[in-house]
Design a protein around this motif. Structure first.
Motif, PDB file in Angstrom:
ATOM      1  N   THR A   1       8.231  -3.023  16.016  1.00 27.08           N
ATOM      2  CA  THR A   1       7.079  -2.167  15.701  1.00 27.08           C
ATOM      3  C   THR A   1       6.271  -1.838  16.943  1.00 27.08           C
ATOM      4  N   ASP A   2       6.046  -2.830  17.803  1.00 29.28           N
ATOM      5  CA  ASP A   2       5.270  -2.588  19.022  1.00 29.28           C
ATOM      6  C   ASP A   2       5.966  -1.571  19.928  1.00 29.28           C
ATOM      7  N   VAL A   3       7.271  -1.705  20.073  1.00 34.05           N
ATOM      8  CA  VAL A   3       8.011  -0.778  20.944  1.00 34.05           C
ATOM      9  C   VAL A   3       8.018   0.620  20.347  1.00 34.05           C
ATOM     10  N   ARG A   4       8.254   0.716  19.052  1.00 31.53           N
ATOM     11  CA  ARG A   4       8.253   2.030  18.394  1.00 31.53           C
ATOM     12  C   ARG A   4       6.899   2.717  18.556  1.00 31.53           C
TER      13      ARG A   4
ATOM     14  N   ASP B   1       0.841  -1.197   0.000  1.00 27.23           N
ATOM     15  CA  ASP B   1       0.000   0.000   0.000  1.00 27.23           C
ATOM     16  C   ASP B   1       0.875   1.245   0.000  1.00 27.23           C
ATOM     17  N   ILE B   2       0.436   2.298  -0.690  1.00 29.21           N
ATOM     18  CA  ILE B   2       1.207   3.548  -0.685  1.00 29.21           C
ATOM     19  C   ILE B   2       0.955   4.355   0.588  1.00 29.21           C
ATOM     20  N   ASP B   3       0.001   3.915   1.399  1.00 29.34           N
ATOM     21  CA  ASP B   3      -0.266   4.544   2.690  1.00 29.34           C
ATOM     22  C   ASP B   3       0.597   3.847   3.745  1.00 29.34           C
ATOM     23  N   PRO B   4       1.559   4.553   4.346  1.00 34.82           N
ATOM     24  CA  PRO B   4       2.458   3.908   5.313  1.00 34.82           C
ATOM     25  C   PRO B   4       1.751   3.333   6.533  1.00 34.82           C
ATOM     26  N   THR B   5       0.562   3.823   6.847  1.00 34.22           N
ATOM     27  CA  THR B   5      -0.163   3.260   7.995  1.00 34.22           C
ATOM     28  C   THR B   5      -0.627   1.842   7.709  1.00 34.22           C
ATOM     29  N   ASN B   6      -0.733   1.502   6.421  1.00 29.69           N
ATOM     30  CA  ASN B   6      -1.145   0.157   6.023  1.00 29.69           C
ATOM     31  C   ASN B   6       0.007  -0.649   5.435  1.00 29.69           C
TER      32      ASN B   6
ATOM     33  N   PRO C   1       3.783  -1.513   6.733  1.00 34.06           N
ATOM     34  CA  PRO C   1       4.875  -1.390   7.715  1.00 34.06           C
ATOM     35  C   PRO C   1       6.242  -1.198   7.074  1.00 34.06           C
ATOM     36  N   ALA C   2       6.501  -1.873   5.944  1.00 36.14           N
ATOM     37  CA  ALA C   2       7.799  -1.735   5.286  1.00 36.14           C
ATOM     38  C   ALA C   2       8.015  -0.310   4.792  1.00 36.14           C
TER      39      ALA C   2
END
Length: 244
Positions: free
Chosen positions: A182-185, A40-45, A47-48
């Protein structure tokens, strides 16, 4: 995880690479393009994509450059890159792990091999040094941006799933497992902390000193690899000056 400030060394390398900023942005654009092209071009969807965008912001990459790479992926112009890793030893026998993004594997293999051989290193077989490194999450909070106490921050990050906290005069450095990164960030950002750096990296299990007579040659090899257009990241098991 004990040791000196990794952040101190990262800052030193960033300062030394100011003249190479254009090349750094070019490599980041390639990573952003591939992450957006494959998801996805939306970073919220994606993770990479969010991860490499965070990396780009840490490198002070202009927003226009980031958006240009995403729009290029949207356009589907057909470019594609393969992720290829190379492993070997630098002068003095220090393990070196190299990550590349390439549209021509033969070209990249040849150039990386030359980067090693011309500077006293030896390119090894796949798996020859990878086992000496661990994939870790690495996050940094500049201490000038927060008044949190070390013990309080330690409790917060451990609750979020982090592995270790290292504190220096100018920064809190947080290490996590790759899966917990990801969880910690997200937990830190939700708590209002400003992250000076957040990335997945390769951490050597053990470090070794580069012999004094080999140090200049070793640095030339690393510089040659980092100057290689196909090389995205170079990790080494070299002992830093602050480790001594």
């Amino acid at each position: 995880m004990s040791g000196h400030s990794k952040w101190h060394n990262i800052q030193g390398r960033k300062n030394a690479q100011d003249a190479k900023r254009g090349k750094i942005f070019q490599k980041l654009s390639k990573e952003i393009y591939m992450a957006a092209r494959n998801g996805d071009i939306d970073p919220t969807n994606n993770p990479a994509l969010r991860l490499v965008m965070d990396k780009a912001r840490s490198a002070n990459m202009p927003k226009d450059n980031i958006q240009r790479a995403i729009k290029k992926a949207q356009g589907g112009d057909g470019e594609s890159y393969d992720e290829v890793t190379y492993e070997g030893y630098g002068p003095g026998g220090v393990a070196v792990f190299v990550e590349t993004l390439t549209d021509n594997k033969n070209r990249t293999a040849t150039s990386v091999r030359l980067n090693f051989s011309r500077n006293g290193g030896t390119l090894g077989e796949p798996g020859s040094v990878a086992y000496m490194f661990d994939r870790k999450g690495y996050l940094v909070i500049d201490r000038s941006t927060t008044d949190v106490e070390e013990d309080d921050l330690l409790l917060e990050i451990m609750d979020a799933g982090a592995e270790d906290l290292q504190t220096s005069d100018d920064a809190f450095e947080i290490y996590t497992g790759a899966k917990e990164f990801t969880d910690v960030r997200d937990a830190l950002e939700s708590a209002g902390y400003e992250l000076a750096n957040s990335e997945l990296t390769m951490i050597p299990q053990n470090k070794m000193a580069v012999p004094e007579e080999k140090q200049e040659q070793f640095e030339r090899m690393i510089d040659a690899l980092e100057d290689n257009d196909d090389v995205q990241n170079v990790y080494t098991a070299a002992e830093d000056e602050d480790d001594e």
